[in-house]
Design a protein around this motif. Structure first.
Motif, PDB file in Angstrom:
ATOM      1  N   VAL A  10       5.386  -8.306  -6.231  1.00  0.00           N
ATOM      2  CA  VAL A  10       5.130  -7.320  -7.227  1.00  0.00           C
ATOM      3  C   VAL A  10       5.567  -5.835  -6.524  1.00  0.00           C
ATOM      4  O   VAL A  10       5.540  -5.647  -5.585  1.00  0.00           O
ATOM      5  N   LYS A  11       6.128  -4.829  -7.420  1.00  0.00           N
ATOM      6  CA  LYS A  11       6.406  -3.273  -7.017  1.00  0.00           C
ATOM      7  C   LYS A  11       5.280  -2.641  -7.801  1.00  0.00           C
ATOM      8  O   LYS A  11       5.096  -2.768  -8.895  1.00  0.00           O
ATOM      9  N   LEU A  12       4.714  -1.527  -6.835  1.00  0.00           N
ATOM     10  CA  LEU A  12       3.688  -0.635  -7.251  1.00  0.00           C
ATOM     11  C   LEU A  12       3.871   0.626  -7.047  1.00  0.00           C
ATOM     12  O   LEU A  12       4.675   0.997  -6.038  1.00  0.00           O
ATOM     13  N   HIS A  13       3.420   1.540  -7.863  1.00  0.00           N
ATOM     14  CA  HIS A  13       3.474   2.954  -7.640  1.00  0.00           C
ATOM     15  C   HIS A  13       2.028   3.454  -7.221  1.00  0.00           C
ATOM     16  O   HIS A  13       1.388   3.289  -8.022  1.00  0.00           O
ATOM     17  N   VAL A  99       3.430  -5.784   2.941  1.00  0.00           N
ATOM     18  CA  VAL A  99       3.629  -4.686   2.288  1.00  0.00           C
ATOM     19  C   VAL A  99       4.891  -3.870   2.757  1.00  0.00           C
ATOM     20  O   VAL A  99       4.754  -3.660   3.902  1.00  0.00           O
ATOM     21  N   ARG A 100       5.851  -3.690   1.994  1.00  0.00           N
ATOM     22  CA  ARG A 100       7.061  -3.009   2.121  1.00  0.00           C
ATOM     23  C   ARG A 100       7.228  -1.784   1.688  1.00  0.00           C
ATOM     24  O   ARG A 100       6.653  -1.539   0.517  1.00  0.00           O
ATOM     25  N   ASP A 101       7.897  -0.816   2.000  1.00  0.00           N
ATOM     26  CA  ASP A 101       8.389   0.497   1.377  1.00  0.00           C
ATOM     27  C   ASP A 101       9.403   0.057   0.495  1.00  0.00           C
ATOM     28  O   ASP A 101      10.457  -0.668   1.112  1.00  0.00           O
ATOM     29  N   THR A 102       9.318   0.217  -0.854  1.00  0.00           N
ATOM     30  CA  THR A 102      10.134  -0.179  -1.826  1.00  0.00           C
ATOM     31  C   THR A 102      11.858   0.328  -1.514  1.00  0.00           C
ATOM     32  O   THR A 102      12.672  -0.372  -1.511  1.00  0.00           O
ATOM     33  N   GLU A 103      11.768   1.613  -1.105  1.00  0.00           N
ATOM     34  CA  GLU A 103      12.995   2.086  -0.995  1.00  0.00           C
ATOM     35  C   GLU A 103      13.787   1.993   0.262  1.00  0.00           C
ATOM     36  O   GLU A 103      14.847   1.373   0.140  1.00  0.00           O
ATOM     37  N   THR A 104      13.094   1.720   1.589  1.00  0.00           N
ATOM     38  CA  THR A 104      13.917   1.380   2.572  1.00  0.00           C
ATOM     39  C   THR A 104      13.586  -0.004   2.861  1.00  0.00           C
ATOM     40  O   THR A 104      14.287  -0.496   3.986  1.00  0.00           O
ATOM     41  N   ASN A 106      11.721  -1.425   4.657  1.00  0.00           N
ATOM     42  CA  ASN A 106      10.864  -1.678   5.964  1.00  0.00           C
ATOM     43  C   ASN A 106       9.323  -2.175   5.763  1.00  0.00           C
ATOM     44  O   ASN A 106       8.728  -1.968   4.850  1.00  0.00           O
ATOM     45  N   VAL A 107       9.007  -3.132   6.439  1.00  0.00           N
ATOM     46  CA  VAL A 107       7.647  -3.688   6.435  1.00  0.00           C
ATOM     47  C   VAL A 107       6.726  -2.745   7.148  1.00  0.00           C
ATOM     48  O   VAL A 107       6.808  -2.289   8.161  1.00  0.00           O
ATOM     49  N   LEU A 108       5.716  -2.338   6.153  1.00  0.00           N
ATOM     50  CA  LEU A 108       4.660  -1.422   6.847  1.00  0.00           C
ATOM     51  C   LEU A 108       3.629  -1.865   7.407  1.00  0.00           C
ATOM     52  O   LEU A 108       3.104  -1.571   8.564  1.00  0.00           O
ATOM     53  N   PHE A 109       2.972  -3.288   6.967  1.00  0.00           N
ATOM     54  CA  PHE A 109       1.825  -3.948   7.577  1.00  0.00           C
ATOM     55  C   PHE A 109       2.127  -5.151   6.751  1.00  0.00           C
ATOM     56  O   PHE A 109       2.267  -5.534   5.774  1.00  0.00           O
ATOM     57  N   GLU A 110       0.850  -6.185   7.558  1.00  0.00           N
ATOM     58  CA  GLU A 110       0.785  -7.398   6.952  1.00  0.00           C
ATOM     59  C   GLU A 110      -0.817  -7.878   6.867  1.00  0.00           C
ATOM     60  O   GLU A 110      -1.269  -7.314   8.002  1.00  0.00           O
ATOM     61  N   ILE A 111      -1.323  -8.286   5.942  1.00  0.00           N
ATOM     62  CA  ILE A 111      -2.826  -8.580   5.589  1.00  0.00           C
ATOM     63  C   ILE A 111      -2.800 -10.095   6.112  1.00  0.00           C
ATOM     64  O   ILE A 111      -2.258 -10.967   5.317  1.00  0.00           O
ATOM     65  N   THR A 112      -3.485 -10.259   7.059  1.00  0.00           N
ATOM     66  CA  THR A 112      -3.578 -11.663   7.351  1.00  0.00           C
ATOM     67  C   THR A 112      -4.934 -12.193   7.559  1.00  0.00           C
ATOM     68  O   THR A 112      -5.557 -13.386   7.807  1.00  0.00           O
TER      69      THR A 112
END
Length: 331
Positions: A10-13, A99-104, A106-112
């Protein structure tokens, strides 16, 4: 869970709350005409926080709402009272969410981990009240700071299924049938390719009430690593499985070659996948007579290079042995 309810992308704002304004209040009280400034600070704006939840298996709850905004901080008031902090917005996600930055991208972080919390958008800082600005030369400042704006972010949530065993195979290899036989999952089963379009998860009950989770990944096609078919969409779910169960039907033209193509697709997508434990199940083997199976066994012993087992989900052939083998590999 029906196939349409499995949402893994999913993409979120997101917008965090603005900080509250500082107060410009001047202290007034009976017998105290000129009490000086006593305006309090504004409260901080609400954060947008991502939180891990082990009871969720999909991102379905984000399907119909894509914009989230946290509350604004409260304004400061008299008596140096600080405004209330804005309410935080919590976005609960299943474990294994990237969780990624939609524009770049880049992976911001990961929930585990369960209840793991990461602030994705920080709330704006509250403005300072006028009592911060008094000085010997300016005893009654009549100004205060406005609150800082919150942050805006466009992010992409991507779920990579967390399962112990991942089923890997070409379309129509019998993966969904196996899952339906050894777990209580009810995947869609039909005799055409790409019946499965979303991963299905099932809990395999082993001896002595022990269990492990198995994921039926949609069929891979040659060229999936380059994104052919829905390649990248499927392959990312295999990254999380600790053991890979390759399924090749007994009626395949060349079992060894089919297995090698599957391994090559995984290697091209992410070479680290080859570090996982591998096992091959030759499905639909109820079609083989003893003589033909013995012949195939000779060839597989010589060329395959990984442990394998002949199984049939329909005839329940080799199913318990398969569960025992997978349990040993996982432990």
């Amino acid at each position: 869970m029906t196939e349409g309810n499995f949402v893994d992308y999913v993409k979120l704002h997101l917008t965090s709350g603005k900080g509250g304004k500082g107060s410009t209040h001047l202290h007034r009280e009976k017998y105290i005409e000129k009490g000086g400034p006593d305006g309090g600070d504004g409260g901080r704006g609400g954060h947008v926080i991502v939180r891990g939840n082990e009871n969720l298996w999909t991102l379905y709850h984000f399907k119909f709402k894509r914009h989230y905004k946290a509350e604004q901080g409260g304004n400061g008031s008299k008596g140096r009272s600080t405004g209330a902090d804005g309410g935080d917005v919590f976005l609960d996600v299943p474990l294994g969410t990237v969780v990624r930055d939609t524009e770049t991208q880049n992976v911001l972080f990961e929930i585990t981990a369960n209840n793991e919390e990461v602030i994705l958008c920080k709330g704006g800082k509250g403005g300072r009240g006028n009592w911060h600005f008094k000085s010997p030369t300016n005893q009654t400042p009549r100004y205060a700071q406005p609150g800082l704006e919150g942050e805006h972010k466009d992010v992409t949530f991507e779920l990579k299924v967390l399962a112990d065993v991942g089923l890997v195979g070409f379309p129509n290899a019998g993966k969904s049938t196996l899952l339906s036989v050894i777990t209580s999952a009810k995947p869609k089963i039909a005799d055409y390719e790409f019946t499965t379009l979303k991963p299905n998860l099932g809990i395999v009950k082993h001896r002595d009430y022990q269990t492990f989770v198995m994921a039926d990944i949609p069929g891979i096609i040659e060229g999936a690593a380059e994104g052919k078919g829905l390649g990248h969409y499927f392959l990312r779910h295999i990254e999380r499985n600790s053991t890979l169960l390759f399924m090749v039907p007994a009626d395949a033209k060349d079992i060894v070659k089919e297995y090698e193509i599957l391994v090559d697709e995984l290697r091209r997508y992410n070479p680290e996948m080859l570090d996982k434990d591998r096992f091959v199940a030759i499905s639909k083997s109820d079609m083989l007579d003893d003589e033909l199976q013995a012949e195939m066994k000779e060839e597989l012993d010589e060329k395959l290079g990984v442990p394998y087992l002949f199984i049939s989900s329909v005839a329940q052939k080799g199913i318990q042995e398969l569960k025992d083998t997978l349990w040993k590999m996982l432990n």
